[in-house]
Design an enzyme around this catalytic site. Structure first.
Site, PDB file in Angstrom:
ATOM      1  N   GLU A  17      15.595  53.634 -72.857  1.00  0.00           N
ATOM      2  CA  GLU A  17      16.105  52.916 -74.080  1.00  0.00           C
ATOM      3  C   GLU A  17      14.766  51.921 -74.579  1.00  0.00           C
ATOM      4  OE1 GLU A  17      19.829  53.143 -71.859  1.00  0.00           O
ATOM      5  OE2 GLU A  17      17.542  52.942 -71.486  1.00  0.00           O
ATOM      6  N   SER A 442      -5.044  68.341 -73.972  1.00  0.00           N
ATOM      7  CA  SER A 442      -3.682  68.402 -74.723  1.00  0.00           C
ATOM      8  C   SER A 442      -4.035  67.871 -76.120  1.00  0.00           C
ATOM      9  CB  SER A 442      -2.770  67.406 -74.063  1.00  0.00           C
ATOM     10  OG  SER A 442      -3.124  66.160 -74.118  1.00  0.00           O
ATOM     11  N   GLU A 614      -6.480  56.256 -57.762  1.00  0.00           N
ATOM     12  CA  GLU A 614      -5.304  55.464 -57.569  1.00  0.00           C
ATOM     13  C   GLU A 614      -4.786  55.801 -56.128  1.00  0.00           C
ATOM     14  OE1 GLU A 614      -1.005  56.946 -59.134  1.00  0.00           O
ATOM     15  OE2 GLU A 614      -2.500  56.565 -60.685  1.00  0.00           O
ATOM     16  N   HIS A 703      -5.167  56.037 -76.571  1.00  0.00           N
ATOM     17  CA  HIS A 703      -4.118  55.189 -76.232  1.00  0.00           C
ATOM     18  C   HIS A 703      -3.813  54.074 -77.401  1.00  0.00           C
ATOM     19  CE1 HIS A 703      -4.650  56.805 -72.284  1.00  0.00           C
ATOM     20  NE2 HIS A 703      -3.326  56.867 -72.251  1.00  0.00           N
TER      21      HIS A 703
END
Length: 764
Positions: A17, A442, A614, A703
């Site tokens: 949401e 992409s 990471e 971003h």
């Protein structure tokens, strides 16, 4: 009576949401009031979800990022956002993403946007935070309104609230100085603001405050260790009780430091650092609380309740109310509710626990500790049956896969020739100009793409219709790239829902949730695949799409793959074997795909390893072991090809300077890497390291909705050329473009191509 609490709850919402509310607000399709109301609704629901806990976190909700929240709480705003119109939320989003909502950008002063804050990974997770910015002149000024407001909401709801903040040493450690100054020198200015915050929370009735200091599971030098002693002795007079929370690993050499701090309680990660507990207990006074993270907050497998109880029961007898239990870390890193998974394989579902189920596990443990095991006999029996089912399932272990891994030797990881010889052959074949341009893979996931995918999954569009829709989008991407003048093209990945999930869906050993969303940053959510068994590739996964795209153009077309380390680190990984074993299985599967692409005539293949860093252990002493098997896995996947086939890899939004030698050891012909938000800071690594192969430092921050100018890109590339020979530089964005709109992408890439042409002309 053992106390049960939580360190943090997923903020995005069980149905994402918050994601949709944020994106509607940023587009100008909803109001600030609507966004704030949705935030209040989610907080209220999440506190209800945690009913039954003795203490519930407050302040763990953020509209974008908890570190950015702390920057605003401490009044540490970058100079470039001061003085803009709008309220604090506008400035908050300007720091996060370069601009606020469309409706808030009415004045020319900020219509073009500003530089967004640098973003990097939160320790060794796939969550990204906005890096605090410091200088020698940084001053701090408390603005506790966000936290006080949320605490008032919780009190009105009857929640036994425990405010959560990032501790002063971790906050400073996570930030960067822009002028080369010592950020630890800011501690004396920062501590009075923390003391003021503690008093404000006490005034609102808070008894406990959770102070997160996860840098305590890293290697700290004497200055930072001394900073902890200074800080917590100064804060010990606060009218609230401080729970010092550490997580993501063991304390090890910081154990004595933590045990000597004047805090009311300490939380340790007992999933990853159980060995800390006994020595720490010997140091704590008989008034200090010991909180144990006994349920894994990072992964989704059920806890072995019987085994944990066997360990906890003597501690409960010894400590009584001084024993608290919790997840190992915030539950931000796992999905909300397993019960929402109505179509997940029933057997595998029985092995899992999402956030709400993890809280249920804690309640079972607490009941057993308070009332004895007989009080939860049925729950423990069901838990043990599920664990036994997983251990014995033939779906988990594949003898053929294990035999293939056993046959791995050093030859699989070696290219036929050294880079210099390969580069000459690739240059002769590809005939690329200097400063070649490309993208990361992409292109925008349009409404048409999403609609076709949804219709196909619902059975309202057949396979032929879906393939036709995807091919139409691939052709669009190819034609746009040709028109822009890009040198090496990509097919745009229209058919891919996610760079990990797409491959996991085609590999044996993976299973997928429908609502298992986890926040990555801001409104960006990922749905990590669940790696439950041995990995095998039954058939080619990308060859059809890539060869179709290549058939549309004479320009080189990159085959796009996700690498084994990223497939591992961005999945919920099985915990019944070493991560290195799973990674080698993935490497063999991707190697098969690479070789199939080469056989199909694809001459440029990109194997993304966005998550290489990471997985790096938080202590440098453990880095070598991880990097050895991670780099080996990449090389296994990449290095079966001929010299003429150019291998690319890509990494983004992490600190790479300190592992640049390992990156070079991957021996990719070309690496593309994020540098735009950090203003080419990565290039500092090349002052002392002669990177041997080709590199594309990202010049377009994908971003942010801001469009980089040609001059900005030229200047960034000139910075790069000061350290890396121009003949080995590529020009590219810093990441994939799936989250952007075509209206942003085309002008940004046009500027990028124009910048490359300008650089070529200047060098001629």
């Amino acid at each position: 009576m053992t106390v049960v609490h939580n360190l943090g709850f997923p903020r995005i919402g069980a149905r994402r949401e918050l994601k949709f509310a944020l994106e509607n607000y940023w587009k100008g399709d909803s109001s600030r009031a609507a966004l704030q109301a949705l935030g209040a609704q989610l907080r209220r629901r999440h506190w209800e979800n945690q009913a039954g806990l003795d203490l519930v976190p407050v302040g763990d909700f953020a509209f974008y990022d908890q570190v950015l929240d702390m920057s605003f709480t401490l009044g540490n705003l970058p100079e470039r956002v001061r003085g803009f119109h709008g309220d604090a939320l506008d400035n908050y989003f300007r720091v996060a993403r370069g601009r606020s909502a469309a409706s808030a950008e009415a004045h020319a002063a900020c219509c073009g946007g500003i530089a967004a804050g640098e973003m990097t990974k939160w320790f060794d997770t796939n969550y990204h935070y906005i890096v605090p910015e410091f200088s020698a002149d940084t001053e701090f000024k408390l603005d506790a309104s966000r936290l006080i407001g949320q605490l008032a909401e919780a009190n009105a709801q009857g929640v036994n609230a425990k405010p959560v903040i990032i501790g002063p040493l971790t906050y400073l450690c996570l930030g960067k100085t822009k002028d080369g100054s010592d950020k630890l020198a800011l501690l004396p200015r920062l501590l009075p603001v923390y003391a003021e915050l503690m008093e404000a929370l006490a005034d609102q009735g808070a008894e406990w405050v959770q102070v997160d200091e996860p840098i305590l599971v890293t290697e700290l030098d004497a200055a930072w260790r001394g900073g902890f002693t200074t800080a917590y002795h100064q804060l010990k007079t606060a009218r609230v009780k401080l729970l010092l929370a550490t997580y993501f690993g063991p304390l090890q050499q910081n154990r004595d430091l933590v045990g000597g701090l004047p805090v009311a309680g300490v939380h340790v990660d007992a999933v990853n650092g159980r060995e800390d507990v006994a020595p720490l207990l010997a140091q704590l006074s008989d008034r200090q609380v010991l909180s144990l993270g006994v349920v894994n907050g990072r992964n989704i497998w059920k806890t072995d309740l019987a085994a944990v109880l066997a360990w906890l029961e003597p501690l409960a007898q010894q400590l009584g109310q001084r024993l608290w239990i919790a997840p190992s870390c915030s539950l931000l890193h796992v999905p909300v509710d397993l019960d929402a998974e109505q179509k997940l394989d029933a057997e595998i579902k029985s092995w899992l626990a999402f956030a709400l189920q993890k809280l249920d596990e804690l309640k079972v443990l607490a009941t057993a500790l308070r009332a004895g095991r007989d009080a939860v006999r049925e729950e423990i029996a069901a838990n043990q049956a599920a664990l036994a089912s997983r251990r014995s399932s033939p779906r988990v272990n594949n003898p053929a896969v294990r035999a293939a891994v056993a046959q791995i030797d050093a030859r699989l990881g070696r290219r036929q020739s050294a880079y210099a010889e390969r580069a000459a052959r690739q240059s002769a074949l590809l005939k690329l100009p200097s400063y070649p341009t490309t993208t990361i893979g992409s292109f925008p996931q349009t409404n048409e793409i999403r609609r076709a995918r949804s219709e196909f999954k619902a059975g309202r569009l057949d396979a032929d219709g879906y393939a036709a829709a995807m091919k139409a989008e691939i052709e669009r991407s190819v034609r746009e790239q040709e028109a822009l003048g890009l040198d090496v093209l990509v097919h745009g990945e229209a058919e891919r829902n996610d760079m990990v999930e797409y491959f996991g869906e085609q590999l044996e050993g993976y299973v997928f949730s429908k609502q298992g969303w986890v926040q990555s940053y801001g409104s960006r959510c990922v749905k990590p695949p669940i790696l439950f068994g041995d990995i095998r590739r039954p058939k080619a996964m990308t060859v059809e799409w890539i060869t179709y795209a290549q058939s549309l153009t004479d320009r080189p077309m990159k085959g796009m793959l996700t690498g084994p380390v990223t497939l591992l680190n961005w999945s919920f990984v099985r915990d019944d074997q070493p991560r290195s074993a799973s990674c080698r299985q993935l490497a063999l599967a991707i190697r098969e795909e690479v070789l199939d692409l080469e056989r199909a005539g694809v001459r440029v293949i990109q194997i993304d390893e966005a998550a290489l860093r990471e997985g790096l252990p938080l202590r440098k002493s453990q880095w070598k072991s991880y990097l050895d098997w991670a780099v080996e896995s990449f090389r296994i996947s990449a290095n079966g090809v001929r010299d003429e086939t150019q291998i690319h890899t890509h990494m983004c939004y992490s600190e790479f300077n300190d592992i640049i030698a390992a990156i070079a050891g991957m021996d990719a012909d070309v690496i593309t890497i994020e540098t735009s938000r950090s203003d080419m800071e990565l290039l500092d690594a090349f002052d002392h390291f002669n990177y041997p192969n080709e590199i594309g430092p990202g010049v377009y921050d994908i971003h942010s909705p801001n469009i980089p100018t040609q001059d900005h890109i030229v200047q960034l590339m000139k910075k790069a050329a000061e350290r890396i020979p121009a003949r080995r530089l590529w020009v590219n964005p810093d990441c994939g473009l799936k989250t952007r709109q075509w209206a942003e992408v085309i002008p940004a890439l046009s500027n990028m191509v124009s910048a490359a042409r300008a650089l070529r002309q200047a060098a001629a």
